[in-house]
Design a protein around this motif. Structure first.
Motif, PDB file in Angstrom:
ATOM      1  N   PRO A 118       6.595 -20.413  26.303  1.00  0.00           N
ATOM      2  CA  PRO A 118       5.364 -19.664  26.635  1.00  0.00           C
ATOM      3  C   PRO A 118       4.408 -19.497  25.447  1.00  0.00           C
ATOM      4  CG  PRO A 118       7.298 -18.540  27.520  1.00  0.00           C
ATOM      5  CD  PRO A 118       7.813 -19.626  26.614  1.00  0.00           C
ATOM      6  N   SER A 119       4.885 -19.788  24.229  1.00  0.00           N
ATOM      7  CA  SER A 119       3.968 -19.695  23.089  1.00  0.00           C
ATOM      8  C   SER A 119       2.903 -20.792  23.142  1.00  0.00           C
ATOM      9  CB  SER A 119       4.744 -19.775  21.774  1.00  0.00           C
ATOM     10  OG  SER A 119       5.166 -21.096  21.532  1.00  0.00           O
ATOM     11  N   GLN A 123       1.148 -16.145  29.645  1.00  0.00           N
ATOM     12  CA  GLN A 123       2.456 -15.871  29.035  1.00  0.00           C
ATOM     13  C   GLN A 123       3.335 -15.061  29.981  1.00  0.00           C
ATOM     14  OE1 GLN A 123       1.416 -14.109  25.256  1.00  0.00           O
ATOM     15  NE2 GLN A 123       1.814 -16.033  24.160  1.00  0.00           N
ATOM     16  N   ALA A 173       0.881 -21.017  25.514  1.00  0.00           N
ATOM     17  CA  ALA A 173      -0.116 -20.543  26.478  1.00  0.00           C
ATOM     18  C   ALA A 173      -1.558 -20.758  26.011  1.00  0.00           C
ATOM     19  CB  ALA A 173       0.120 -19.065  26.793  1.00  0.00           C
ATOM     20  N   GLU A 228      -4.539 -15.995  27.887  1.00  0.00           N
ATOM     21  CA  GLU A 228      -3.268 -16.233  27.202  1.00  0.00           C
ATOM     22  C   GLU A 228      -2.221 -15.215  27.657  1.00  0.00           C
ATOM     23  OE1 GLU A 228      -3.309 -15.432  23.027  1.00  0.00           O
ATOM     24  OE2 GLU A 228      -1.478 -16.582  22.669  1.00  0.00           O
TER      25      GLU A 228
END
Ligand code: OVV
Length: 406
Positions: free
Chosen positions: A273-274, A368, A276, A364
């Motif tokens: 998920p980083s 996430q 995003a 973002e």
């Protein structure tokens, strides 16, 4: 209806009689993009008497050359030098240096990534609640519930607006963007719908209607410091309200569509998920929310061998440029692992989106939390396109979310 016709300014110009503002082209721009691609660097649109480009090279060159290609004559089809704008011009969007610079400094400081970092926790909280609710909802409209549902809370909260009548923000944004095109049916409908929104917006821009410690009052504090006048502060709040909501609504809607269509890309994001922020940037490139801005040649000037006369309007088709295979050989592939540097969805040059950190933070955070909670995003019906003279997005996106294993 008799169609206007404008002869090309010189005989060997590349010309087309396509009308990009016909509803079918606004809903599906592929034919117009094809015309732009095969017509060379600039094509003369006989229907409106303007030049157009959808090539990344020319589009960025024109955006970067703000001396020859001004914004103060309007960034829509209309030339403010010869036609009265529908509202007092924006002090930042529809301005040139040096006036532009002072306003830009104020909004850059209020909307800097640093200034916004305090908002993250609140955005996360809101996104968690919303997504948990939608995971239990079965089929829902991804536009109303998610693409609108998230920013319609966090954005007005961030600006410091009242809870009441927040839907007027959507009507107003819709009007502002539609008024960048011709005065067609679509613009007329937008104006009818925004009748109450226009005076409401003016009122929300007043200092006493903006909560302390939020972005709107931050702009007024710049007036207290003598950087701008109170009247200017009010118009800069108007800029926030004009450009801050519809754009992110459409960006989020388009992004949801991208992931529904590309489940393998969703897998990549779920595993990390980083990513995003890059995923959002790639979605902006692949499905750009603003399709068109104009510039006006403020002097005789040449672009890629084409002579433009003073007063010429140039249609810059951002979503076409962002799919330019001369810039990205695989431009038509949605790939969140690419580094889409140079994508033009936020614009390019001195007028590039000043609210991009806020838009990025909203998207973002939402992405996430979706990635942490959702295994699958799928469409449950046909997306309904929303024809708009400057924005490309959806009016409805029937969809369903499936939860990740606990
Ligand atoms: C439509 C739009 C985009 C960006 C800025 C503004 C409006 C403004 O009102 O400043």
């Amino acid at each position: 209806m008799q169609k206007p016709f404008f002869d090309a300014p010189f005989p060997d110009a590349s010309v087309s009689d396509i009308d990009p503002y016909e509803t079918n082209h606004l809903e599906d721009p592929s034919e117009f993009h094809e015309v732009l691609r095969r017509s060379g660097p600039l094509v003369w649109l006989t229907h409106y008497g303007v030049w157009a480009t959808g090539r990344h090279r020319e589009l960025t060159a024109i955006f970067r050359n703000h001396r020859s290609f001004c914004s103060s004559r309007g960034v829509g089809l209309q030339d403010f030098k010869t036609e009265e704008p529908w509202r007092p011009p924006s002090l930042i969007l529809e301005a040139d240096p040096p006036e532009h610079e002072k306003m830009r400094k104020v909004l850059s400081s209020v909307l800097s990534a640093n200034a916004l970092s305090a908002l993250r926790a609140r955005f996360e909280n809101e996104a968690e609640q919303l997504i948990d609710r939608l995971l239990g909802a079965g089929e829902f409209d991804g536009i109303a519930e998610l693409a609108v549902g998230f920013p319609i809370t966090v954005f007005p909260d961030a600006v410091g607006l009242t809870q009441e009548n927040r839907n007027f923000l959507l009507d107003y944004g819709n009007l502002v963007f539609n008024m960048l095109g011709p005065r067609n049916e679509i613009a007329a409908r937008a104006a009818a719908r925004a009748e109450q929104a226009v005076p409401w917006i003016a009122k929300q821009c007043e200092r006493q209607n903006l909560a302390d410690g939020a972005l709107g009052s931050d702009i007024y504090r710049c007036a207290d410091r003598g950087e701008i006048t109170e009247a200017e502060a009010s118009l800069l709040v108007r800029s926030l309200l004009s450009a801050g909501l519809d754009t992110t609504v459409i960006a989020i809607g388009n992004m949801l569509r991208c992931f529904a269509d590309h489940p393998e890309q969703w897998q990549i994001l779920m595993q990390d998920p980083s990513r995003a922020r890059f995923a959002f940037e790639e979605a902006l490139r692949y499905a750009s929310p603003v399709h068109t801005f104009y510039r006006t040649a403020d002097e005789d000037v040449e672009v890629s061998g084409v002579r433009l006369n003073e007063g010429a309007k140039i249609l810059l088709n951002i979503d076409c440029a962002n799919r330019d295979t001369d810039r990205w050989p695989d431009a038509n592939v949605f790939d969140i692992t690419r580094r889409p540097g140079g994508q033009a969805a936020f614009g390019v040059g001195i007028h590039a989106c000043v609210g991009r950190h806020l838009a990025t933070l909203e998207s973002e955070v939402l992405l996430q939390i979706l990635a942490a909670k959702v295994r699958r995003i799928e469409l449950t019906g046909e997306p309904v396109p929303d024809a708009n003279n400057a924005l490309r997005g959806f009016r409805e996106l029937p969809m369903k979310l499936t939860a990740r294993d606990p």
